[in-house]
Write a protein that holds these residues in place. Sequence first.
Motif, PDB file in Angstrom:
ATOM      1  N   HIS A   1      -4.719 -50.437 111.518  1.00  0.00           N
ATOM      2  CA  HIS A   1      -5.468 -51.348 110.656  1.00  0.00           C
ATOM      3  C   HIS A   1      -4.722 -51.745 109.389  1.00  0.00           C
ATOM      4  CE1 HIS A   1      -9.294 -50.727 112.899  1.00  0.00           C
ATOM      5  NE2 HIS A   1      -8.755 -49.547 113.147  1.00  0.00           N
TER       6      HIS A   1
ATOM      7  N   ASP B   1     -21.912 -47.668 108.053  1.00  0.00           N
ATOM      8  CA  ASP B   1     -22.028 -49.012 108.621  1.00  0.00           C
ATOM      9  C   ASP B   1     -20.999 -49.966 108.024  1.00  0.00           C
ATOM     10  OD1 ASP B   1     -24.041 -48.347 110.345  1.00  0.00           O
ATOM     11  OD2 ASP B   1     -25.672 -49.084 109.065  1.00  0.00           O
TER      12      ASP B   1
ATOM     13  N   TYR C   1     -17.814 -49.321 109.798  1.00  0.00           N
ATOM     14  CA  TYR C   1     -17.813 -49.951 111.112  1.00  0.00           C
ATOM     15  C   TYR C   1     -17.537 -51.449 110.997  1.00  0.00           C
ATOM     16  CZ  TYR C   1     -19.993 -45.665 112.937  1.00  0.00           C
ATOM     17  OH  TYR C   1     -20.255 -44.371 113.287  1.00  0.00           O
ATOM     18  N   ARG C   2     -18.100 -52.072 109.962  1.00  0.00           N
ATOM     19  CA  ARG C   2     -17.878 -53.509 109.785  1.00  0.00           C
ATOM     20  C   ARG C   2     -16.394 -53.793 109.536  1.00  0.00           C
ATOM     21  NH1 ARG C   2     -16.804 -56.954 106.031  1.00  0.00           N
ATOM     22  NH2 ARG C   2     -16.871 -55.402 104.355  1.00  0.00           N
TER      23      ARG C   2
ATOM     24  N   ASP D   1     -14.582 -53.519 112.748  1.00  0.00           N
ATOM     25  CA  ASP D   1     -14.850 -54.706 113.562  1.00  0.00           C
ATOM     26  C   ASP D   1     -13.987 -55.884 113.121  1.00  0.00           C
ATOM     27  OD1 ASP D   1     -16.724 -53.322 115.011  1.00  0.00           O
ATOM     28  OD2 ASP D   1     -18.460 -54.155 113.941  1.00  0.00           O
ATOM     29  N   GLU D   2     -13.816 -56.041 111.817  1.00  0.00           N
ATOM     30  CA  GLU D   2     -13.004 -57.146 111.308  1.00  0.00           C
ATOM     31  C   GLU D   2     -11.557 -57.017 111.773  1.00  0.00           C
ATOM     32  OE1 GLU D   2     -13.422 -57.329 107.094  1.00  0.00           O
ATOM     33  OE2 GLU D   2     -15.393 -58.302 107.177  1.00  0.00           O
TER      34      GLU D   2
ATOM     35  N   HIS E   1     -10.527 -55.484 114.489  1.00  0.00           N
ATOM     36  CA  HIS E   1     -10.494 -55.771 115.925  1.00  0.00           C
ATOM     37  C   HIS E   1     -10.595 -57.279 116.167  1.00  0.00           C
ATOM     38  CE1 HIS E   1     -10.424 -51.843 117.909  1.00  0.00           C
ATOM     39  NE2 HIS E   1     -11.160 -51.390 116.908  1.00  0.00           N
ATOM     40  N   ALA E   2     -11.400 -57.960 115.371  1.00  0.00           N
ATOM     41  CA  ALA E   2     -11.515 -59.419 115.513  1.00  0.00           C
ATOM     42  C   ALA E   2     -10.187 -60.094 115.192  1.00  0.00           C
ATOM     43  CB  ALA E   2     -12.624 -59.948 114.604  1.00  0.00           C
TER      44      ALA E   2
END
Length: 243
Positions: free
Chosen positions: A67, A85, A88-89, A92-93, A95-96
């Motif tokens: 990352h 949370d 996790y966000r 997710d960013e 991974h996007a």
Amino acid sequence: MARKLQSGGRLRPIDLARGYGLSTQAVRNYEEAGILPDAGRTAHGYRTYTPLHARALGAFLALVSGHGHRAAASIMRAVNRGAVDEAYRLIDESHAQLLDDRRTLRAVEGALRDLAPTAVPAGAVASGSGRTFVGPLAAELGIRPATLRKWERAGLVRPRRDPLTGYRVYDEADVRDARLARQLRRGGYLLEQIAPVIAQVRSAGGLEPLEATLRDWRDRVSARGRAMLTGAAELEAYLRERG
């Protein structure tokens, strides 16, 4: 060594540092930055760490590989303050972004398959003229004319000047180079990284030199994806131990 730290007893800063190949100052810096939980203190004020701190450090270092340092630090800070949370966000960013990188890589590969040394995008060159100007080419590429001029200063495109008007004139090879520059910029390459690639294409008279660049890009994307898996496993172990 690192695994032993995660299952031992009370740890000193030097224990963490040696276990992960860091300096003791780096360990202190990570704690102060919120990447590690707060350390305990002895009666004399010395820091003491636990296997939980070792687990946190291992998770952070694993996350860095996939990352990047900034995102990994933000993820660990969120976890340590109880905002899971939010962590996790952030994951997710990342991974996007990796997915976007993969899509861009495929787009570049597709564009290169469609490019021949004499290929010109429809609408970019006036019919039968074999040349175009800065405005139409910028519109074709979806960029500003100022960007094309910046690329010219960086050596990515080399338009000639019309002797009568002084306007920049882009021939078919210039259009090819501009298209390649646009695609590689979308892939995250810096101008100074793109310039040698385009220079190789010019000197070779074709696109073959880009194959090595694309292989390197593909390898880096794959390595980042695998590193994210490792980071996820280490973070999950840390979350379980935190309870």
